[in-house]
Design a protein around this motif. Structure first.
Motif, PDB file in Angstrom:
ATOM      1  N   SER A  35       1.007  -1.094  -0.020  1.00 18.42           N
ATOM      2  CA  SER A  35       0.054  -0.059  -0.100  1.00 18.42           C
ATOM      3  C   SER A  35       0.845   1.157   0.015  1.00 18.42           C
ATOM      4  O   SER A  35       2.048   1.194   0.009  1.00 18.42           O
ATOM      5  CB  SER A  35      -0.718  -0.003   1.261  1.00 18.42           C
ATOM      6  OG  SER A  35      -0.099   0.055   2.456  1.00 18.42           O
ATOM      7  N   SER A  45      -2.064   2.133  -5.406  1.00 19.69           N
ATOM      8  CA  SER A  45      -2.517   3.175  -5.079  1.00 19.69           C
ATOM      9  C   SER A  45      -4.109   3.094  -4.512  1.00 19.69           C
ATOM     10  O   SER A  45      -4.555   1.985  -5.202  1.00 19.69           O
ATOM     11  CB  SER A  45      -2.768   4.265  -6.168  1.00 19.69           C
ATOM     12  OG  SER A  45      -3.563   3.902  -7.161  1.00 19.69           O
ATOM     13  N   ASP A  46      -4.142   3.516  -3.359  1.00 16.67           N
ATOM     14  CA  ASP A  46      -5.858   3.729  -2.892  1.00 16.67           C
ATOM     15  C   ASP A  46      -5.717   2.062  -2.020  1.00 16.67           C
ATOM     16  O   ASP A  46      -7.055   1.685  -1.688  1.00 16.67           O
ATOM     17  CB  ASP A  46      -6.927   3.670  -3.865  1.00 16.67           C
ATOM     18  CG  ASP A  46      -6.887   4.921  -4.337  1.00 16.67           C
ATOM     19  OD1 ASP A  46      -6.453   5.924  -3.413  1.00 16.67           O
ATOM     20  OD2 ASP A  46      -7.176   5.318  -5.525  1.00 16.67           O
ATOM     21  N   GLU A  99      -5.296  -0.579   0.980  1.00 15.68           N
ATOM     22  CA  GLU A  99      -4.775  -0.521   2.418  1.00 15.68           C
ATOM     23  C   GLU A  99      -4.186  -1.777   2.964  1.00 15.68           C
ATOM     24  O   GLU A  99      -3.977  -2.812   1.974  1.00 15.68           O
ATOM     25  CB  GLU A  99      -5.804   0.085   3.156  1.00 15.68           C
ATOM     26  CG  GLU A  99      -6.170   1.432   3.289  1.00 15.68           C
ATOM     27  CD  GLU A  99      -7.260   1.927   4.108  1.00 15.68           C
ATOM     28  OE1 GLU A  99      -7.272   3.070   4.340  1.00 15.68           O
ATOM     29  OE2 GLU A  99      -7.961   1.087   4.636  1.00 15.68           O
ATOM     30  N   SER A 135      -6.005  -5.071   1.977  1.00 12.50           N
ATOM     31  CA  SER A 135      -6.460  -5.160   0.401  1.00 12.50           C
ATOM     32  C   SER A 135      -5.848  -6.629  -0.228  1.00 12.50           C
ATOM     33  O   SER A 135      -6.343  -6.810  -1.259  1.00 12.50           O
ATOM     34  CB  SER A 135      -5.701  -4.010  -0.251  1.00 12.50           C
ATOM     35  OG  SER A 135      -6.477  -2.661   0.258  1.00 12.50           O
ATOM     36  N   ARG A 161     -15.103   5.591   0.669  1.00 13.55           N
ATOM     37  CA  ARG A 161     -15.020   6.116  -0.450  1.00 13.55           C
ATOM     38  C   ARG A 161     -13.455   6.305  -0.566  1.00 13.55           C
ATOM     39  O   ARG A 161     -12.726   6.681   0.495  1.00 13.55           O
ATOM     40  CB  ARG A 161     -15.521   7.394  -0.306  1.00 13.55           C
ATOM     41  CG  ARG A 161     -15.452   8.243  -1.670  1.00 13.55           C
ATOM     42  CD  ARG A 161     -16.312   9.722  -1.636  1.00 13.55           C
ATOM     43  NE  ARG A 161     -17.669   9.366  -1.476  1.00 13.55           N
ATOM     44  CZ  ARG A 161     -18.666  10.226  -1.321  1.00 13.55           C
ATOM     45  NH1 ARG A 161     -18.232  11.468  -1.148  1.00 13.55           N
ATOM     46  NH2 ARG A 161     -19.919   9.833  -1.102  1.00 13.55           N
ATOM     47  N   GLY A 162     -12.860   6.236  -1.815  1.00 11.01           N
ATOM     48  CA  GLY A 162     -11.338   6.483  -1.866  1.00 11.01           C
ATOM     49  C   GLY A 162     -10.489   5.317  -1.685  1.00 11.01           C
ATOM     50  O   GLY A 162      -9.154   5.354  -1.780  1.00 11.01           O
ATOM     51  N   VAL A 163     -11.062   3.903  -1.195  1.00 11.36           N
ATOM     52  CA  VAL A 163     -10.118   2.755  -1.028  1.00 11.36           C
ATOM     53  C   VAL A 163     -10.568   2.002  -2.024  1.00 11.36           C
ATOM     54  O   VAL A 163     -11.642   1.808  -2.566  1.00 11.36           O
ATOM     55  CB  VAL A 163     -10.602   2.400   0.210  1.00 11.36           C
ATOM     56  CG1 VAL A 163     -10.052   1.214   0.577  1.00 11.36           C
ATOM     57  CG2 VAL A 163     -10.185   3.321   1.477  1.00 11.36           C
ATOM     58  N   MET A 164      -9.552   1.431  -2.521  1.00 15.56           N
ATOM     59  CA  MET A 164      -9.653   0.473  -3.627  1.00 15.56           C
ATOM     60  C   MET A 164     -10.669  -0.828  -3.548  1.00 15.56           C
ATOM     61  O   MET A 164     -10.752  -1.367  -2.538  1.00 15.56           O
ATOM     62  CB  MET A 164      -8.206  -0.504  -3.908  1.00 15.56           C
ATOM     63  CG  MET A 164      -8.338  -1.420  -5.114  1.00 15.56           C
ATOM     64  SD  MET A 164      -6.631  -2.043  -5.358  1.00 15.56           S
ATOM     65  CE  MET A 164      -5.641  -0.631  -5.836  1.00 15.56           C
ATOM     66  N   GLU A 174      -3.064   1.667 -11.214  1.00 15.17           N
ATOM     67  CA  GLU A 174      -3.017   1.688  -9.941  1.00 15.17           C
ATOM     68  C   GLU A 174      -1.671   1.080  -9.485  1.00 15.17           C
ATOM     69  O   GLU A 174      -1.281   1.483  -8.126  1.00 15.17           O
ATOM     70  CB  GLU A 174      -4.183   0.734  -8.982  1.00 15.17           C
ATOM     71  CG  GLU A 174      -5.571   1.084  -9.577  1.00 15.17           C
ATOM     72  CD  GLU A 174      -6.066   0.254 -10.680  1.00 15.17           C
ATOM     73  OE1 GLU A 174      -7.385  -0.196 -10.699  1.00 15.17           O
ATOM     74  OE2 GLU A 174      -5.464  -0.371 -11.298  1.00 15.17           O
TER      75      GLU A 174
END
Length: 384
Positions: A280, A309-310, A312, A315, A332-335, A373
Motif C-alpha cells: 500500500s 494506489s488506494d 490499504e 487489500s 470512499r477512496g479505498v480500492m 493503480e
C-alpha cells in the motif's frame, strides 16, 4: 503493541497489530443489516481446485508460545489442481474460528459465525491431479488464519501450483486441531514486547523449513510437487517471514512480501534470489516505514517494488471481499475489494510464473495501462 481497528476497501481491518505496519485507520459506520453469505471469486486458471489439511508435529523444538505444549504443532492447508470439479466445497473456517476471530477483532456488526458461511471454490479432499508442479508456501498476517488468503491460494492452484498455507499456532485467534481442540492467540499478549517482530519471523522461518522437510512424507499427493521450485508469499508479518525464510533456507527460491514491515536482517552480502515487495502507499520509498528502503539495497538479484494506489493493509487478503457479509459499508477512496483481489492475484501469479516456470512476464517490466493503480518503485512512485 496496541491493536488497531480500521476499515479497508469496504471491510474491517481485523485487529491489525502495529507490528504489521498497517495503513492509517479509516472509519466507517457498519451497515445496519449484514448481507448474505460471502462468496470468494472463482479461480482464473484452467484447473479444478482441491484442498485438504495436514496436522504436523515438530518434536525437535518446543512451541515458542506455549511452554507446556512440548512440541510445535502446525496445521497446514493444501490447495492443488484436482481431478474433478464436483464435490462438497471446503469450509472457509469453522463457526468457532469465526467467532473467535470476530470477537478478537472487535467486530460486532454480524453474527459471530458469519465467516464460517463464506463460500469457497475448492473441493474438500479431492484427488490431486498433475505432476512436477511448483510449490508456493503462504504465511498470513498476525492474528489472521491462513484462510484469510484463500482467494489467492485457490487462484494459484487453478493455475497449476501446489499451495501450502501455514497456520502458525498461537499467532492467530483460532486454529482447530483434530478432536476439536482450538489453539488460541497466546502471542497476542506479547506483541508489545521488545524484539517481538524479529522473534515471530524467525519462528515462522523454522515452521516453513519444517513443513518443507515433512511434506514429502506426510501428504499422499506430494509426488506432484517439484521440490526444486519453491517460493513463499506472505502478507503483513507473513511477508516479513518470507524474507526470514529465504535467508534461512535456500530451498525457497523466490519470495513476495505483501505490505509487511520486515524484521529479519539480510546478510551484508545481500540476498541474490528473486524478491518482490508489493504494498500500500504506506510503503512508498522514503515513507514512514523504512524497512523496505533498507532491504531494497540488500536485494542483489531480480527485484521489484510495487505500490498499489488506494490500497490499504488488508487489500491483499480476502477480508475486503467479506465486508458485505459483515455489514461493513465500503469506504470512499479505498480500492474496491474485487479490484484489489484481481491485482493481487495477477501480479503474484506473474512473479511466480517468471521465477518458478521461466515464463517471460512483460507485466513485471514496466507500468501497465491496464493496471494504472500499480506503481513501480523506487523511481516511479512516491518519494525516492
Amino acid at each position: 503493541m496496541r491493536q488497531l481497528l480500521a476499515v479497508a476497501a469496504g471491510t474491517a481491518v481485523l485487529a491489525v497489530s502495529a507490528c504489521s505496519a498497517p495503513a492509517p485507520p479509516r472509519s466507517a459506520a457498519p451497515s445496519p443489516t449484514p448481507a448474505g453469505p460471502a462468496a470468494l471469486p472463482a479461480p482464473t486458471g484452467p484447473h479444478p481446485v482441491g484442498t485438504t489439511a495436514l496436522y504436523l508435529e515438530d518434536t525437535s523444538r518446543p512451541d515458542p508460545w506455549d511452554p507446556d505444549a512440548g512440541a510445535r504443532r502446525l496445521k497446514v492447508t493444501l490447495w492443488y489442481p484436482a481431478g474433478r470439479r464436483d464435490g462438497p466445497r471446503a469450509p472457509y473456517m469453522t463457526p468457532k474460528e469465526s467467532e473467535l476471530l470476530l470477537k478478537g477483532s472487535g467486530i460486532a456488526s454480524a453474527p459471530y459465525d458469519t465467516l464460517s458461511r463464506t463460500r469457497t471454490n475448492a473441493v474438500e479432499n479431492a484427488e490431486p491431479a498433475g505432476r512436477r508442479l511448483p510449490l508456493v508456501v503462504l504465511s498470513p498476517g498476525f492474528t489472521k488464519p491462513v484462510s484469510s488468503l484463500t482467494s489467492l491460494a485457490e487462484d494459484l492452484a487453478g493455475r497449476g501450483y501446489v499451495v501450502a498455507g501455514i497456520d502458525h499456532t498461537h499467532e492467530n485467534h483460532a486454529t482447530t486441531f483434530p478432536g476439536g481442540r482450538v489453539a488460541e492467540c497466546i502471542a497476542c499478549d506479547s506483541d508489545s514486547d521488545p524484539g517481538f517482530g524479529a522473534g515471530v519471523v524467525q519462528g515462522r522461518a523454522a515452521d516453513v523449513s519444517f513443513v518443507l522437510d515433512r511434506l514429502p512424507s506426510e501428504w499422499d499427493g506430494s509426488t506432484m510437487i517439484d521440490r526444486s521450485r519453491v517460493a513463499m508469499v506472505g502478507q503483513s508479518i507473513g511477508g516479513a517471514a518470507a524474507v526470514a525464510a529465504m535467508v534461512k533456507d535456500a530451498r525457497v527460491r523466490a519470495g513476495i512480501d505483501m505490505d509487511g514491515t520486515t524484521y529479519a536482517r539480510i546478510p551484508k552480502g545481500g540476498l541474490s534470489r528473486p524478491f518482490m515487495f508489493m504494498g500500500s502507499p504506506a510503503h512508498v520509498p522514503g515513507g514512514r516505514d523504512g524497512s523496505w528502503d533498507r532491504d531494497w539495497r540488500l536485494l542483489t538479484g531480480w527485484k521489484r517494488w510495487l505500490v498499489l494506489s488506494d490500497a490499504e493493509h488488508q487489500s491483499f487478503t480476502d477480508l475486503p471481499l467479506l465486508a458485505g457479509a459483515l455489514g461493513i459499508k465500503p469506504v470512499r477512496g479505498v480500492m474496491p475489494a474485487a479490484r484489489a483481489a484481481e491485482l493481487t492475484r495477477t501480479y503474484v501469479a506473474a512473479f511466480l510464473d517468471r521465477h518458478l516456470r521461466s515464463r517471460p512476464q512483460p507485466l513485471l517490466e514496466k507500468p501497465s495501462p491496464r493496471h494504472p493503480e500499480v506503481g513501480f518503485c523506487p523511481a516511479a512512485c512516491g518519494r525516492s
